[in-house]
Design a protein around this motif. Structure first.
Motif, short mmCIF file in Angstrom:
data_model
loop_
_atom_site.label_atom_id
_atom_site.label_comp_id
_atom_site.label_asym_id
_atom_site.label_seq_id
_atom_site.Cartn_x
_atom_site.Cartn_y
_atom_site.Cartn_z
N SER A 122 0.25 5.61 3.92
CA SER A 122 0.17 5.37 2.48
C SER A 122 -0.50 6.51 1.72
O SER A 122 -0.70 6.44 0.50
N ILE A 124 -1.22 9.88 -0.30
CA ILE A 124 -0.54 10.76 -1.26
C ILE A 124 -1.05 12.18 -1.02
O ILE A 124 -2.25 12.43 -1.12
N TYR A 185 0.79 7.76 -7.36
CA TYR A 185 -0.16 6.65 -7.20
C TYR A 185 0.40 5.37 -7.83
O TYR A 185 0.27 4.27 -7.27
N ARG A 188 2.85 4.06 -5.48
CA ARG A 188 2.22 3.40 -4.34
C ARG A 188 1.72 2.00 -4.70
O ARG A 188 1.81 1.07 -3.89
N LYS A 193 3.86 2.55 -0.68
CA LYS A 193 4.27 3.75 0.03
C LYS A 193 3.56 5.00 -0.49
O LYS A 193 3.40 5.18 -1.69
N GLY A 194 3.17 5.89 0.42
CA GLY A 194 2.60 7.17 0.05
C GLY A 194 3.68 8.17 -0.31
O GLY A 194 4.87 7.82 -0.38
#
Length: 389
Positions: A122, A124, A185, A188, A193-194
């Protein structure tokens, strides 16, 4: 305290200006930002970029202070197995990584997005490069200013090309990466999900050419040096000297503003065919500026500025950086630690229900927070911490 990003943890593996300014922005927004620095190089290179006036043995230079407030610092040599393991432990409990490496270096050091996201899907991962993912050339702001048209345009007509006195390409790229990270972000938050996001200094520079680019692309005009004048508007950016020697900059954007300017200056019949609209003023720029300069030379700057403000003619006094901060108008942007100013804010927006913090931590010394990070965040034992000394 601004808590909009409270609970978000950021790892900063970036040096100099662009990446670290993203880190300070996130710190000012409430995130916990951990600056990972290489002990072999004594940390971020800007720690050593000191003015002649800077004295003492401190590793917190004025330049370093520009974009490193509000952060925690830990020194980790990623080529040391124990240090690398500690970095991966931090990756596992972080949300965002900011990185700036030459092409291939991140993969070689195992600090690339794929490696990190294998430990934390996850995550970033935001990175800044000079020329993109497929170009190994190192990107420095001054070179990018030269290569992307900025330096060619900057200067007086017929004079030498000069770079801008601030590393503006770095700052523009940083804003682009901030936007990309925040969008990732939001994604996410919606999906869990990253993502990997990247920005190059070259692309950031080109995208910021704005009207100068479209002047060429759409009208075939190759921008040239015009000093502070504007290619599309007149008088805009024009500098005039007053009776007391002070200089005033005018930025007239409409015919109504120009008419108000002429009335303040007592210029009768100035709305003639030569100057009645912006197009004619651009064509007759030299004659226009000469006539305006004669009028300005009869006025005292402070009095004239008051009169121009009263009729909403955009104008301002040409000031040094010292004069700007002496005026007190920028005090709300200062970062204070005790009675000492330690830097400037990167995040300046005013947001409903979220306050800009009155104080954030000053720029850290190298490895200042190692014990705190290893003990409080990673829960290492004394024996595990000893391996990292």
């Amino acid at each position: 305290m601004n808590e909009i990003l409270k609970g978000v943890r950021v790892l900063e593996l970036a040096n100099v200006l662009a990446g670290p300014s993203v880190g300070q922005f996130l710190a000012e927004s409430g995130a916990q930002v951990i600056k990972i620095e290489n002990p072999a190089t004594r940390g971020d290179v800007t720690r050593s970029w000191k003015l002649n006036k800077e004295e003492g043995e401190t590793d917190v230079s004025a330049y370093f202070s520009a974009v490193n407030s509000g952060k925690l610092s830990v020194a980790l040599d990623v080529q040391n197995p124990d240090h690398y393991a500690a970095l991966i432990d931090l990756v596992k409990v972080s949300d965002i990584v900011i990185a700036s490496y030459k092409m291939g270096d991140a993969e070689k050091l195992r600090v690339d997005a794929a490696t990190f996201r294998s430990h934390n899907p996850s995550l970033i991962y935001g990175k800044i490069s000079g020329y993109g993912d497929q170009n190994s050339k190192v990107g420095y702001d001054a070179i990018l200013q030269a290569e992307t048209g900025f330096m060619f345009m900057n200067g007086e007509p017929g004079g030498k090309s000069v770079k801008m006195p601030v590393a503006l390409i770095d700052i523009l790229a940083a804003h682009q990466l901030k936007e990309a990270i925040l969008l990732a972000y939001i994604h996410r938050l919606k999906t869990g999900k990253g993502a990997e996001v990247s920005v190059s200094l070259f692309d950031a520079a080109i995208s910021s050419l704005a009207n100068q680019a479209t002047n060429y692309l759409l009208a075939g005009h190759n921008p040239k040096k015009m000093g502070s004048e504007h290619p599309n508007i007149a008088p805009y950016g024009s500098i005039f000297t007053c009776q007391d020697g002070a200089k005033i900059v005018i930025a007239v954007g409409t015919d109504k503003q120009f008419e108000a300017l002429t009335k303040v200056l007592g210029l009768s019949n100035f709305m003639s065919e030569k100057f009645s609209n912006n197009s004619t003023r651009v064509k007759n720029r030299e004659q226009l500026n000469a006539l305006l300069q004669n009028a300005f030379a009869k006025e005292e700057a402070s009095v004239l500025l008051t009169r121009l403000d009263a009729v909403h003619v955009p104008s301002g006094k040409l000031q040094s950086v010292q004069e700007v901060f002496a005026s007190g108008k920028a005090d709300h942007l200062l970062i204070e630690s005790g009675l000492k100013t330690v830097g400037l804010r990167n995040f300046i927006a005013k947001m409903d229900k979220y306050e800009i913090p009155s104080h954030i931590a000053p720029p850290p010394s190298l490895n200042q927070h190692a014990n705190y990070l290893f003990t409080k965040i990673l829960g290492y034992s004394e024996e595990e911490k000893k391996k990292l000394e």
